[in-house]
Design an enzyme around this catalytic site. Structure first.
Site, mmCIF file in Angstrom:
data_model
loop_
_atom_site.group_PDB
_atom_site.id
_atom_site.type_symbol
_atom_site.label_atom_id
_atom_site.label_comp_id
_atom_site.label_asym_id
_atom_site.label_seq_id
_atom_site.Cartn_x
_atom_site.Cartn_y
_atom_site.Cartn_z
ATOM 1 N N ASP A 28 -14.030 134.268 -26.171
ATOM 2 C CA ASP A 28 -13.752 132.750 -25.886
ATOM 3 C C ASP A 28 -15.054 132.079 -26.692
ATOM 4 O OD1 ASP A 28 -13.706 130.115 -24.793
ATOM 5 O OD2 ASP A 28 -12.023 130.885 -23.742
ATOM 6 N N ILE A 29 -14.594 131.194 -27.744
ATOM 7 C CA ILE A 29 -15.742 130.395 -28.191
ATOM 8 C C ILE A 29 -16.332 129.457 -27.616
ATOM 9 C CG2 ILE A 29 -15.275 130.573 -30.946
ATOM 10 C CD1 ILE A 29 -13.433 128.186 -30.612
ATOM 11 N N GLU A 87 -4.308 125.142 -21.616
ATOM 12 C CA GLU A 87 -4.934 124.547 -22.946
ATOM 13 C C GLU A 87 -4.125 125.232 -24.541
ATOM 14 O OE1 GLU A 87 -9.231 124.518 -23.337
ATOM 15 O OE2 GLU A 87 -8.957 125.057 -25.377
ATOM 16 N N HIS A 92 -2.717 134.474 -22.238
ATOM 17 C CA HIS A 92 -4.204 135.018 -22.496
ATOM 18 C C HIS A 92 -4.616 135.368 -20.953
ATOM 19 C CE1 HIS A 92 -4.647 130.732 -23.085
ATOM 20 N NE2 HIS A 92 -5.592 130.886 -22.270
ATOM 21 N N HIS A 94 -8.241 135.732 -19.331
ATOM 22 C CA HIS A 94 -9.900 135.504 -19.082
ATOM 23 C C HIS A 94 -10.499 136.861 -18.611
ATOM 24 C CE1 HIS A 94 -9.659 131.366 -20.388
ATOM 25 N NE2 HIS A 94 -8.494 131.212 -20.027
HETATM 26 P P1 AMP Z 1 -6.797 127.925 -21.293
HETATM 27 O O1 AMP Z 1 -5.361 127.877 -22.132
HETATM 28 O O2 AMP Z 1 -6.677 126.559 -20.072
HETATM 29 O O3 AMP Z 1 -6.839 129.332 -20.616
HETATM 30 O O4 AMP Z 1 -7.839 127.808 -21.974
HETATM 31 C C1 AMP Z 1 -7.836 128.399 -23.458
HETATM 32 C C2 AMP Z 1 -9.206 128.820 -23.778
HETATM 33 O O5 AMP Z 1 -9.195 129.372 -25.141
HETATM 34 C C3 AMP Z 1 -10.425 128.233 -23.632
HETATM 35 O O6 AMP Z 1 -11.261 128.790 -22.719
HETATM 36 C C4 AMP Z 1 -10.955 127.887 -24.897
HETATM 37 O O7 AMP Z 1 -12.515 127.983 -24.954
HETATM 38 C C5 AMP Z 1 -10.463 129.225 -25.548
HETATM 39 N N1 AMP Z 1 -10.219 128.969 -27.031
HETATM 40 C C6 AMP Z 1 -9.572 128.055 -27.702
HETATM 41 N N2 AMP Z 1 -9.764 128.243 -29.094
HETATM 42 C C7 AMP Z 1 -10.088 129.069 -29.371
HETATM 43 C C8 AMP Z 1 -10.524 130.174 -30.487
HETATM 44 N N3 AMP Z 1 -10.089 129.642 -31.522
HETATM 45 N N4 AMP Z 1 -11.321 131.389 -30.147
HETATM 46 C C9 AMP Z 1 -11.623 131.690 -29.109
HETATM 47 N N5 AMP Z 1 -11.177 130.999 -28.022
HETATM 48 C C10 AMP Z 1 -10.729 129.912 -27.975
#
Ligand code: AMP
Length: 130
Positions: A28-29, A87, A92, A94
């Site tokens: 996760d970035i 988001e 995905h 975590h």
């Molecule tokens: P959520 O959809 O609420 O589970 O959150 C999406 C997660 O994806 C967040 O923790 C972001 O930091 C992560 N994220 C978003 N874009 C990227 C990316 N390009 N590479 C890695 N992680 C990402």
């Protein structure tokens, strides 16, 4: 196309941890903790509970394998698992190395890590992946 599908397609870079035919794991970035990893199905499905049983089971087993590598590479008590998905509309999982319960509080500000730190963390975890 979701941002995660663009990562799968190689259009956007990621700090890759592991890959199989159907799944991809990458850092996760904007992590909650060092070693915070995302595990996704390559197939683009928004909601995790819409995934068919076979792929869902495969995703969880792949996440288990990745979690073992994260746990070996990153000092922590154990690996926490969460699915949020508010988001990015691409399912995905975590995986978050936990020292305290607050390490998995998604309302907290995320860590801002330098690219070289993310790179080094990804390498450490990759080394432990079997
Ligand atoms: P959520 O959809 O609420 O589970 O959150 C999406 C997660 O994806 C967040 O923790 C972001 O930091 C992560 N994220 C978003 N874009 C990227 C990316 N390009 N590479 C890695 N992680 C990402």
């Amino acid at each position: 196309m979701t941002i995660f599908s663009k990562i799968v397609a190689g259009e956007i870079p990621c700090y890759k941890i592991a890959e199989s035919d159907d799944f991809l794991a990458f850092l996760d970035i904007n992590p909650l903790a060092i070693g915070h990893t995302l595990v996704i199905p390559k197939k683009e499905v928004d909601y995790i509970f819409d995934i068919d049983d076979e792929l869902y089971t495969g995703l969880m087993l792949f996440a288990k394998q990745v979690a073992a590598a994260v746990e070996k590479a990153i000092p922590c008590q154990r690996i926490g698992v969460a699915v949020i998905g508010l988001e990015v509309p691409h399912a995905h999982v975590h995986l978050i190395p936990l020292k305290h319960v607050s390490d998995i509080n998604f309302s907290r500000p995320k860590l801002q890590l330098a690219a070289e730190d993310l790179q080094a963390t990804a390498e450490k975890i990759r080394t432990e992946f079997v």
